[in-house]
Design an enzyme around this catalytic site. Sequence first.
Site, PDB file in Angstrom:
ATOM      1  N   ARG A   1       0.843  -1.199   0.000  1.00 63.12           N
ATOM      2  CA  ARG A   1       0.000   0.000   0.000  1.00 63.12           C
ATOM      3  C   ARG A   1       0.878   1.249   0.000  1.00 63.12           C
ATOM      4  O   ARG A   1       1.265   1.751   1.066  1.00 63.12           O
ATOM      5  CB  ARG A   1      -0.914   0.011   1.222  1.00 63.12           C
ATOM      6  CG  ARG A   1      -1.924  -1.116   1.244  1.00 63.12           C
ATOM      7  CD  ARG A   1      -2.826  -0.949   2.448  1.00 63.12           C
ATOM      8  NE  ARG A   1      -3.698  -2.098   2.622  1.00 63.12           N
ATOM      9  CZ  ARG A   1      -4.543  -2.231   3.631  1.00 63.12           C
ATOM     10  NH1 ARG A   1      -4.619  -1.295   4.553  1.00 63.12           N
ATOM     11  NH2 ARG A   1      -5.299  -3.293   3.723  1.00 63.12           N
TER      12      ARG A   1
ATOM     13  N   ASP B   1       2.108   5.166  -0.322  1.00 61.29           N
ATOM     14  CA  ASP B   1       1.570   6.412   0.218  1.00 61.29           C
ATOM     15  C   ASP B   1       1.251   7.410  -0.882  1.00 61.29           C
ATOM     16  O   ASP B   1       1.588   7.220  -2.048  1.00 61.29           O
ATOM     17  CB  ASP B   1       2.588   7.056   1.160  1.00 61.29           C
ATOM     18  CG  ASP B   1       2.879   6.206   2.378  1.00 61.29           C
ATOM     19  OD1 ASP B   1       2.048   5.351   2.725  1.00 61.29           O
ATOM     20  OD2 ASP B   1       3.952   6.404   2.982  1.00 61.29           O
TER      21      ASP B   1
ATOM     22  N   ARG C   1      11.553   5.976   2.994  1.00 60.82           N
ATOM     23  CA  ARG C   1      11.770   7.414   2.915  1.00 60.82           C
ATOM     24  C   ARG C   1      12.595   7.921   4.095  1.00 60.82           C
ATOM     25  O   ARG C   1      13.378   8.864   3.958  1.00 60.82           O
ATOM     26  CB  ARG C   1      10.437   8.140   2.824  1.00 60.82           C
ATOM     27  CG  ARG C   1       9.735   7.927   1.483  1.00 60.82           C
ATOM     28  CD  ARG C   1       8.314   8.445   1.485  1.00 60.82           C
ATOM     29  NE  ARG C   1       8.249   9.809   1.948  1.00 60.82           N
ATOM     30  CZ  ARG C   1       7.132  10.386   2.406  1.00 60.82           C
ATOM     31  NH1 ARG C   1       6.005   9.693   2.479  1.00 60.82           N
ATOM     32  NH2 ARG C   1       7.152  11.631   2.805  1.00 60.82           N
TER      33      ARG C   1
ATOM     34  N   TYR D   1      12.407  -1.128  -4.023  1.00 65.51           N
ATOM     35  CA  TYR D   1      12.100   0.283  -4.278  1.00 65.51           C
ATOM     36  C   TYR D   1      13.333   0.986  -4.844  1.00 65.51           C
ATOM     37  O   TYR D   1      14.477   0.567  -4.597  1.00 65.51           O
ATOM     38  CB  TYR D   1      11.695   0.995  -2.974  1.00 65.51           C
ATOM     39  CG  TYR D   1      10.285   0.739  -2.520  1.00 65.51           C
ATOM     40  CD1 TYR D   1       9.273   1.646  -2.780  1.00 65.51           C
ATOM     41  CD2 TYR D   1       9.966  -0.423  -1.829  1.00 65.51           C
ATOM     42  CE1 TYR D   1       7.973   1.418  -2.357  1.00 65.51           C
ATOM     43  CE2 TYR D   1       8.666  -0.661  -1.405  1.00 65.51           C
ATOM     44  CZ  TYR D   1       7.684   0.259  -1.673  1.00 65.51           C
ATOM     45  OH  TYR D   1       6.390   0.026  -1.259  1.00 65.51           O
TER      46      TYR D   1
END
Length: 323
Positions: A64, A66, A232, A144
Amino acid sequence: MSDTGRTEDDGGVRLRLDIAYDGAAFSGWARQPGLRTVQGALETALATVFTRWGAPPQLTVAGRTDAGVHATGQVAHLDLTAEQWAALARPRRPTAAGTTRDPFAGLVRRLNGLAGPDGDVVVRRASVAPAGFDARFSPVWRRYRYRVADLDAPRDPLRRGHTTWYPGRLDQDAMGRGALRLLGLHDFAAFCKPREGATTIRTLQEFRWDREPDGVLVASLQADAFCHSMVRAMVGGCLAVGEGRLTPDRLDDLRVAAERTSAFTVAPARGLTLTEVGYPADDALEARAAQTRARRDAEGHRPGDVSPEDVAATPTATADGGR
């Protein structure tokens, strides 16, 4: 419908969707009232496609993301009833003799036309999922990438929505040393936004920094799962190292302390993209999903319950969370 895949007794079928999207116009993946989300757009499209055949299918996603986070390798599954599957596979016009109709080409075309008419969300492929497949619980890793253009890299306006522009010069070697300090099985509480009842223990399998030919810095990260804001936050910590505000050893100290810190700023969402989700061989899918559900740490939490994908389904949490 079984939660581990297709069932043979009711004729239901589990489908896998491979999805890409530009996250700029979405308030994250998870459906939220009054906001445009990737899940909401796709499930609304599915409801239109199957409007005549019972309750609309719901999506289960591998991650999921952001608000503002992109994806080129997102994976989701949905379960069709026997009636919905029959409707999907039924030819709507005569086919040439000896040919077999592909039931997925029409589904992909309709979903893309309904969910993303401007092309910001694209279903790249639909297929029958192997037995035991679960988009969320079967993965063994997620990958990622994060793009940063510092003062030594060009400001490409065509990539501005997918690159963070950093107002300083960054030391790639120092950032690489900082990233190496974080590899392995650790408690990443210092880099995770707290979620009640969720563990912050993860195995970070890869974290490195490279400069592309045009000078843009790209972080590559892979883990069994990521907790809320972990990617992040780790990127933000490395940016502080690259600018000289933190040392690589200090980044390691913060990790060991296992407490949320204000020593660095979480990196913006726009530079982050979910690129790939890794699954085991087909014959190991069901066992992997069962293992992920059942495995618990000493406090009773399940690793993977909060992944870089798992975001609270509220506008505030989705907007400021992050991978």
